[in-house]
Design an enzyme around this catalytic site. Structure first.
Site, PDB file in Angstrom:
ATOM      1  N   GLY A   1    -103.015 107.929 -16.760  1.00 46.46           N
ATOM      2  CA  GLY A   1    -101.856 108.521 -16.100  1.00 46.46           C
ATOM      3  C   GLY A   1    -100.566 108.208 -16.820  1.00 46.46           C
ATOM      4  O   GLY A   1     -99.487 108.628 -16.420  1.00 46.46           O
TER       5      GLY A   1
ATOM      6  N   LYS B   1     -89.884 111.449 -21.945  1.00 42.79           N
ATOM      7  CA  LYS B   1     -90.180 111.846 -20.565  1.00 42.79           C
ATOM      8  C   LYS B   1     -91.264 110.959 -19.938  1.00 42.79           C
ATOM      9  O   LYS B   1     -91.078 110.405 -18.855  1.00 42.79           O
ATOM     10  CB  LYS B   1     -90.630 113.311 -20.557  1.00 42.79           C
TER      11      LYS B   1
ATOM     12  N   GLN C   1     -92.961 106.134 -16.839  1.00 40.87           N
ATOM     13  CA  GLN C   1     -93.735 104.904 -16.776  1.00 40.87           C
ATOM     14  C   GLN C   1     -92.860 103.706 -16.425  1.00 40.87           C
ATOM     15  O   GLN C   1     -93.267 102.829 -15.659  1.00 40.87           O
ATOM     16  CB  GLN C   1     -94.449 104.666 -18.110  1.00 40.87           C
TER      17      GLN C   1
ATOM     18  N   GLU D   1     -96.099  97.561 -18.904  1.00 39.77           N
ATOM     19  CA  GLU D   1     -95.924  96.456 -17.973  1.00 39.77           C
ATOM     20  C   GLU D   1     -94.496  95.983 -17.789  1.00 39.77           C
ATOM     21  O   GLU D   1     -94.139  95.436 -16.750  1.00 39.77           O
ATOM     22  CB  GLU D   1     -96.821  95.293 -18.412  1.00 39.77           C
TER      23      GLU D   1
END
Lengths: 737, 329
Positions: free
Chosen positions: A466, A632, A637, A704
């Site tokens: 994703g 984008k 994210q 992360e």
């Protein structure tokens, strides 16, 4: 050049996903499919005396029930990150009668329909000799052990002389910060469909690591690795809980081989709270010594956390204190208690997210004690080199992140006094924190094929959970081949493609990206070589140096009007494709530089002075993650990471019943994650400067870093709004009453 | 989910006939709660009687100035209905503060009255729970109960009633119209739900052979203000930790009479009759609101982890009263 890398193009799989055409693991359908439902232990510690499945077997459609009584031996797969074979828990399923946690699989019902399997599962009677479970780490500290190493690095970490520096410090602070168990809760539950043809096993699996899944399954079933194939085309989020291989995957595989029919095991939301990992709770005591001017001379980061009786895991919270600031005298200590809970695992920024909540809260506390602006305090302790290794940063833009963030947020207008700022009747709070995540890389490989129809394909056994990997990998190939991205297709999520690492540790872009780049270069080289050997080509016997790719053509650099399409060259030579394959591994034998991503987050909260409800008003996040591959998807994210950080700060907490050890809130109504109405305006910006030494593309990952620092920024904002310091996550209104 | 069969009557009489003559049957309306419970196997009907075809889905004004709401009206239609928004804003606010838009589009008013508690031990199929398995005890007492009730509980159950809508109905003194094959009867909203006592499995006065057909809202004097205040961790899509519905009738600057009902803190939608007496013919100020709040919580019996609800609820009551007061001026 440099046209497609970084471009904010739409997701390659966007249309497929919004139209429901993307096939996630559980979406595959097969004739003769058998449905498997795991039987869960309701007891957290004890021994199975007897499993009575006689009533369950009477349900029409039930085929068989696998328990420890009739399950053949699994073979221990290696638990070794380096060899791409990592079990989530060391214990193999259904091999013995011992119960180590509530939710442990005691068996699996196999039936012709999902409904039969579910009904039968509820009729299985398990007789257990129960023992009182060990559930609370603070109460069982006498049983704690001190891990000797963390990813090969010896523990505890001792730098300088903490005791001496602390005793001499002008200012001393000691506080305890606690974080609860959290569950990943990806939108897509884990699923596994195993298909066995008598020789080859194919698994349709929701995983962050197709190569790891293949290796573990093959080893556990003693199949040659080349006989096992993992398909994971689309993954609806993982956040770490789909990184390692969990029991349901072995059970679907074994069942398919035994029944000689395809077997599907789709976990329910409730199952996701049992045996697919979680972030363990932490209790972190931080002891700090500083000068009155704000230079921190001594820091001790003592983390108490937990693992299970059937797996090793360490939430490395102390890493934040070890790797971020210039702390000359440091101790990083861990104590781990074994509990009768499932085995913890990586959850987005394992260690950094919990550790930075503690460290960045403590620094905020110090800033108030010293009356120094929190940003200035961080700059005073800025590490010019990596504080642990002493190596120079390959690239560090933390100062720019702080500066840009402060400007965007309007930090200079902050009145530092707690409770001094208002918006209407509500207390306004502004807080900030630093984000950080180390730059990790692993060996990665990819193949790029140029096809006769003037398109190309990228193949790699990485996976897109994703995050946008389908899109970014073809952008890299597009850049090299000078083909528009819509002419390139990425083929990922299949273990038969060239091997790639786990999508974890924020390392997919940094590990697979350079391999795609190198493979595309090789493919292009083959194309050029073919052309210059081709008597019918315009470029026959030309020097390769005179040629370049341009918009799907090979052209003369000096005369672009002389052009041949890629397809013409292939067709003329009867080539179905031309390919390049590359294997790239981190080449840093002399360890000249340190690689780390940094960022700064700012949060504005509104707190009702009477009801104590906390609502976020806006957030700003500035991140330095090297070169951005797609502005984008990168922005999405980073926002996603920050939203998960909002969940960590204000909502998320897994509750265990302290008598039974069962999760009380094992559903998405009671396990709170933010809803859209909780999410404020989030402004994300990237420094977007290539890391000059990390890899050929200059990219570090960003999976992360978004979640790191968020909880502290919000906690600090809540303190600023209320004057109440909450050191225990999540920050809920009753703690402010 | 256990196997079941399905019927679809078209009239109230047909539905009532079916429910009385079909063992193990239950009415299915919006299904947002019942289907959940069936999936969890907490409620295991052998026959579903789907009442969605019954002609009970209208909101109509009554000659006395009140409104009648069919029991199959969807929560969204109720919450956004112009008459409800204009005349009974507290009800609109309460309904729209609950669940999610998708759930509100399906959930019905009658179903909302019959909603089951969110107590995890009730839903988990295995823990002792007197509501699910009479006489087995209350796991929440010794277990996790941070969201549980502090009013109207008993040693056999400390679960909360989860509804927002019912809290507003109670403050509005709504009347529930019930029918069986033999008779029609009416009951005040505040008397519809039962306290757990020794039999928490019996949650309402509704008998198994009866059906809710309509909710009647009595007319409110024009000089009335009302509001619903709900507190939860999230901004939306969460059951109330504490909520209050307040209806104040004004006579000049004085409160002529007022009604307060609480949600999220009690075993049923909780009317604060004693506190309401303090409001009668009183001049509104913070002190009055605070003493109402203190009075309302006098009987609170919090457990270890939900003590915060006492002070929180006092704050919610004060906020609701002062908000309704502000709407009067």
């Amino acid at each position: 050049m440099n046209h497609w890398i970084g471009a904010p193009i739409d997701r390659a799989d966007g249309i497929l996903k919004v139209t429901g055409e993307a096939s996630y693991a559980a979406d595959f359908n097969f004739e003769n499919l058998i449905y498997g439902i795991p039987i869960l232990s309701t007891c957290a510690k004890g021994k199975v005396v007897k499993i009575d499945d006689s009533d369950a077997l009477k349900i029409p459609g039930v085929l068989t029930i696998l328990t420890s009584q009739n399950t053949p031996e699994f073979f221990p797969a290696k638990s070794d990150f380096g060899t791409a074979s990592q079990m989530g828990e060391i214990r193999l399923p259904l091999q013995d009668e011992t119960i180590h946690y509530a939710g442990q699989y005691l068996g699996v019902v196999l039936a012709e329909t999902l409904e039969s399997a579910e009904e039968a599962e509820k009729l299985v009677k398990v007789l257990v000799e129960e023992e009182p479970p060990i559930l609370e780490m603070e109460k069982n500290l006498s049983q704690a052990y001190s891990p000797k190493a963390f990813f090969g690095e010896p523990l505890p970490v001792i730098r300088g002389n903490f005791e001496k520096a602390f005793s001499e410090a002008e200012i001393k602070l000691e506080e305890i910060y606690t974080t609860p168990v959290e569950h990943h809760n990806p939108m897509e539950p884990h699923a596994s469909i195993a298909v066995w043809d008598g020789e080859n096993l194919t698994l349709y699996e929701s995983t962050q690591w197709v190569v790891g899944a293949r290796n573990v399954v093959a080893d556990a079933l003693k199949l040659p690795r080349e006989k096992v194939k993992i398909i994971s085309w689309f993954v609806g989020g993982g956040f770490g809980c789909k990184g390692f291989i969990w029991p349901h995957t072995l059970l679907s595989s074994l069942a398919a081989m035994q029944m000689k029919r395809p077997v599907k095991v789709l976990l329910s939301r409730r199952h996701l709270f049992t045996t697919v990992g979680h972030r363990p709770a932490t209790c972190q005591k931080l002891t700090l010594g500083a000068s009155r001017s704000g230079k921190i001379s001594a820091l001790k980061h003592h983390t108490i956390t937990h693992t299970s009786f059937v797996g090793e895991f360490l939430e490395g919270s102390g890493g934040a204190s070890q790797n971020l600031y210039d702390f000359p005298n440091l101790q990083v200590i861990y104590q781990v208690v074994r509990l009768n809970k499932g085995t913890p695992t990586f959850m987005r920024a394992p260690g950094e997210s919990t550790g930075l909540f503690a460290l960045e809260s403590l620094l905020d506390e110090l800033s108030y004690k010293l009356k120094i602006d929190p940003i200035e305090l961080r700059l005073k302790n800025y590490a010019e080199r990596h504080p642990e290794t002493g190596l120079p940063w390959s690239s560090s833009n933390l100062k720019e992140c702080l500066q840009i963030g402060a400007e965007k947020f309007g930090w200079k207008n902050r009145n530092p006094d707690p409770g001094s700022m208002k918006q209407g009747n509500l207390s306004l709070g502004w807080g900030m924190a630093v984000s950080m995540f180390p730059g990790f890389r692993s060996p990665g490989s990819a193949r790029v094929k140029i096809l006769p129809d003037n398109t190309a394909r990228v193949e790699s056994a990485t996976q897109d959970m994703g995050t946008g990997t389908y899109t970014t990998m073809k952008q890299i190939a597009a850049e090299i081949l000078s083909l528009p991205p819509e002419k390139i297709n990425s083929f990922l999520g299949d273990s038969s493609y060239p091997a790639a690492p786990i999508s974890g540790g924020s390392m997919t872009s940094a590990s697979v990206g350079p391999a795609v780049e190198a493979a595309a270069k090789k493919a292009l080289q083959h194309l050029i070589d073919t052309a210059i050997k081709d008597k019918a080509s315009l470029f026959y016997r030309c020097s390769p140096d005179d040629l370049q790719a341009k918009n799907g053509n090979l052209i003369f650099k000096t005369d672009p009007s002389k052009a041949e399409t890629f397809g013409e060259i292939l067709l003329r030579n009867n080539l179905p494709f031309l390919e390049g394959e590359a294997f790239i591994k981190p080449d840093q034998p002399d360890k000249k530089y340190a690689f780390q991503s940094h960022g700064a987050q700012f949060a504005e909260v509104l707190v009702d002075p009477y009801l104590k409800t906390i609502r976020l008003n806006r957030m700003v996040g500035i991140f330095d993650v090297g070169k951005i591959l797609n502005l984008k998807t990168a922005r999405s994210q980073a926002i996603g990471g920050m939203i998960m950080g909002i969940g960590m700060a204000l909502y998320e907490k897994t509750v265990y019943d302290l008598t039974t050890g069962r999760v009380v809130n094992d559903n998405l109504s009671d396990y709170l994650i933010p809803v859209m109405a909780d999410i404020p305006s989030i402004d994300v910006e990237f420094i977007d400067k290539p890391d000059p030494y990390f890899n050929s593309l200059g990219v570090r990952g960003l999976g992360e870093i978004g979640i790191t620092g968020t909880a502290a920024a919000i906690a600090n904002a809540v303190y600023h709004a209320t004057g109440i310091r909450i050191r225990d996550l999540p920050i809920t209104l009753e703690k402010l009453l | 989910m256990k196997p079941f069969t399905y019927q679809r009557p078209f009239t109230v009489q047909e539905a009532l006939h079916s429910i009385r003559n079909t063992p193990g049957s239950i009415f299915l309306a919006g299904g947002t709660n019942l289907v959940d419970m069936m999936k969890l196997e907490v409620i295991n009907p052998s026959v579903l009687i789907d009442i969605n075809q019954l002609p009970l889905n209208k909101i109509e004004p009554l000659p006395n100035g009140g409104i009648q709401i069919g029991s199959l009206v969807r929560n969204s239609d109720l919450g956004f209905h112009p008459l409800i928004r204009k005349n009974y804003p507290v009800l609109s606010q309460a309904v729209l503060s609950g669940a999610s838009p998708q759930l509100r589009n399906m959930a019905t008013v009658g179903g909302n009255l019959m909603q089951k508690t969110r107590c995890s031990y009730y839903r988990d199929e295995i823990s002792p729970c007197s509501k699910r398995n009479p006489g087995s005890g209350c796991s929440a007492l010794k277990g996790y109960h941070a969201e549980h009730a502090i009013l109207g509980t008993s040693s056999s159950c400390i679960a909360t009633h989860p509804s927002d809508m019912c809290v507003a109905l109670s403050a509005l003194e709504a009347i529930i119209h019930i029918e069986s094959e033999k008779e029609k009867r009416k009951i005040a909203a505040s008397e519809f739900h039962l306290l757990p006592g020794n039999s928490p499995e019996k949650e309402t006065v509704l008998e198994p052979y009866e059906i809710i057909v309509m909710i009647e809202l009595p007319p409110l004097p024009p000089n009335t203000t009302s509001c619903y205040i709900k507190v939860s961790h999230r901004a939306l899509y969460e059951f109330a930790l504490s909520s209050a519905a307040v209806v104040l009738e004004w006579e000049g600057e004085k409160i002529k009479q007022g009604r307060i009902a609480l949600g999220g803190v009690a075993a049923k939608p909780w009317r604060c009759f004693q506190a309401e007496r303090l409001l009668e013919n009183s001049l509104p100020d913070e002190k009055l609101f605070r003493s109402c709040a203190e009075t309302a919580l006098q009987g609170a019996e919090p457990q270890k982890e939900n003590q915060y609800k006492v002070e929180l609820t006092k704050q919610v009551i004060c906020k609701a009263l002062s908000t309704a007061f502000k709407r009067s001026v």
